[in-house]
Design a protein around this motif. Structure first.
Motif, short mmCIF file in Angstrom:
data_model
loop_
_atom_site.label_atom_id
_atom_site.label_comp_id
_atom_site.label_asym_id
_atom_site.label_seq_id
_atom_site.Cartn_x
_atom_site.Cartn_y
_atom_site.Cartn_z
N ASP A 122 28.10 -88.80 -7.75
CA ASP A 122 28.38 -87.37 -7.91
C ASP A 122 27.06 -86.62 -7.91
OD1 ASP A 122 28.79 -84.76 -9.18
OD2 ASP A 122 30.81 -85.48 -9.66
N GLN A 123 26.82 -85.83 -6.85
CA GLN A 123 25.53 -85.15 -6.72
C GLN A 123 25.29 -84.11 -7.82
OE1 GLN A 123 27.38 -85.89 -3.60
NE2 GLN A 123 26.08 -87.66 -4.02
N SER A 129 30.93 -79.96 2.63
CA SER A 129 31.12 -80.74 3.85
C SER A 129 32.09 -80.07 4.81
CB SER A 129 31.61 -82.15 3.50
OG SER A 129 31.72 -82.95 4.65
N ARG A 182 23.47 -85.53 1.31
CA ARG A 182 24.46 -86.45 0.75
C ARG A 182 25.80 -85.74 0.54
NH1 ARG A 182 24.90 -91.33 -2.36
NH2 ARG A 182 22.95 -91.91 -1.32
N ALA A 183 25.74 -84.43 0.21
CA ALA A 183 26.97 -83.67 0.00
C ALA A 183 27.60 -83.23 1.32
CB ALA A 183 26.68 -82.45 -0.87
N ASN A 185 31.70 -78.31 -7.00
CA ASN A 185 31.84 -79.61 -6.33
C ASN A 185 31.07 -79.53 -5.01
OD1 ASN A 185 32.54 -82.01 -5.16
ND2 ASN A 185 34.76 -81.67 -5.21
N ASP A 190 30.69 -81.59 -2.74
CA ASP A 190 31.38 -82.19 -1.60
C ASP A 190 32.19 -81.15 -0.82
OD1 ASP A 190 30.35 -84.67 -2.21
OD2 ASP A 190 32.11 -85.31 -3.36
N ASP A 191 32.53 -80.03 -1.46
CA ASP A 191 33.26 -78.98 -0.74
C ASP A 191 32.45 -78.41 0.42
OD1 ASP A 191 35.36 -79.28 -2.51
OD2 ASP A 191 34.82 -77.55 -3.75
#
Length: 376
Positions: free
Chosen positions: A236-237, A10, A282-283, A5, A7-8
């Motif tokens: 979702d990247q 970030s 973006r993430a 993931n 986004d983690d």
């Protein structure tokens, strides 16, 4: 194993040290060389201070060129100046020391590492240390199918992160990042267009090897078709990289993000590394703090991505050959910036009081004439 993931990242990536950057600016104001006399080198030196977490900065002593290699199925549409499936030739040129980046790296004493993430060739054609990380043989034709399966994109992202950890653990203090690919500028343009909300024609360039007008139109059509597949997965990247990226592109994205986690500065090369960086931004919006844009290639997609990330290229030489060449040309300027900020003397108290340091008036020489200006 759970899926990656992005986004983690970030939560894992912090800002560079703003307080130390201010300290570097204060020190620069005290140096004997007049303010602004060193131009962009001042900014680069202050960026290094913030990235290294120490002021004055340490001189860049262990840089390394890292190149991710891969073939892209979309190259089969004749959208590249090179034949599909022949990226391994680019790798061999680097290994044999005949490519531009190899020549420059040899002259500068900078080691080069090549990582095969998705070449479409028999492994026996290349050394084991190059091919041992391969995720898959070539990437899918992104105008009609996914570049990678979910498991493959996870493997590529983990590969990039692992390479970043290896570089940080070995003492690499700055990475020059590039790609060795055939067809790679096409998925790069798709990613940039998707993330910037632009049309295919805005980001379609002519690639490192150059293409004629008919090939440009085929490339533009392929990017348009791939964009239709990219837009539904923009949220979702990881899915985006699987749909329209490639093994080398996903690996470079994981590499960039993990370098930011490990506080390892990176100099980006061309449009492919810029696209990976844009996905990374973006993430994790703080990630670009750890990256420099080495050069402006003239590829419209690269300019669009760098503008979105607020990255100002160090050089504008129009180098399109790829393989980290343009970014490596910028390395001496980064090294010079760190050396100048670290080693230039500060003004004495007397000079600070009367303001003579950095005075541009002619100095008197023994024969009564005026010394030539250092900038003449």
């Amino acid at each position: 194993m759970s899926r990656v993931n992005l986004d983690d990242y970030s939560d894992l990536i912090g800002r560079t040290d703003g307080a130390l950057r201010q300290s570097a600016e204060d020190r620069r104001a005290r140096l004997a060389v007049a303010p602004k006399a060193l131009g962009r080198l001042d900014e680069l030196g202050e960026w290094l201070v913030a990235a290294q977490g120490v002021s004055p900065p340490k001189v860049i002593a262990r840089p390394r060129v890292v190149l991710f290699a891969g073939d892209h199925g979309v190259a089969g549409l004749d959208v590249s100046g090179r034949r599909a499936g022949e990226a391994y030739h680019l790798v061999r040129e680097v290994l044999e020391g005949t490519s531009p980046v190899a020549v420059l790296a040899r002259g500068a004493g900078v080691p080069v590492r090549v990582v095969d993430a998705g070449l479409d060739c028999d492994p026996e054609l290349l050394p084991e240390e190059v091919v041992r990380h391969r995720v898959r043989r070539g990437s899918g034709r992104i105008d009609i199918e996914d570049a990678l399966t979910p498991d493959e994109v996870d493997a590529a992202l983990r590969l990039g992160a692992a390479i970043a950890d290896e570089e940080a653990d070995s003492g690499t203090d700055l990475v020059v990042l590039g790609d060795l690919s055939v067809g790679g500028t096409t998925p790069a343009a798709v990613l940039i267009a998707a993330l910037c909300g632009t049309d295919a024609s805005v980001v379609t360039g002519r690639g490192g090897a150059g293409i004629d007008d008919l090939a440009w139109m085929r490339k533009c059509a392929a990017i348009r078709d791939a964009l239709r597949r990219a837009r539904p997965v923009l949220g979702d990247q990881t899915d985006l990289l699987a749909a329209v990226g490639g093994a080398d592109i996903a690996a470079m994205t994981g590499f960039l993000l993990q370098c930011a986690v490990r506080r390892t500065p990176v100099v980006l090369d061309g449009v492919v590394s810029a696209a990976c960086a844009l996905v990374g931004q973006r993430a994790a919006f703080r990630a670009p703090d750890w990256w420099l844009a080495g050069q402006l290639t003239g590829e419209p997609g690269q300019a669009k991505a760098l503008d979105r990330m607020a990255l100002n290229p160090i050089l504008e030489q129009g180098v399109t050959v790829g393989g980290g060449t343009g970014a490596l040309l910028a390395l001496p300027l980064v090294q010079a910036a760190s050396a100048l900020l670290a080693e230039l003397p500060e003004r004495t108290e007397a000079e600070a009081e009367d303001g003579t340091a950095g005075d541009e008036s002619p100095a008197t020489v023994p024969d009564g004439g005026a010394a030539e200006s250092a900038t003449d």
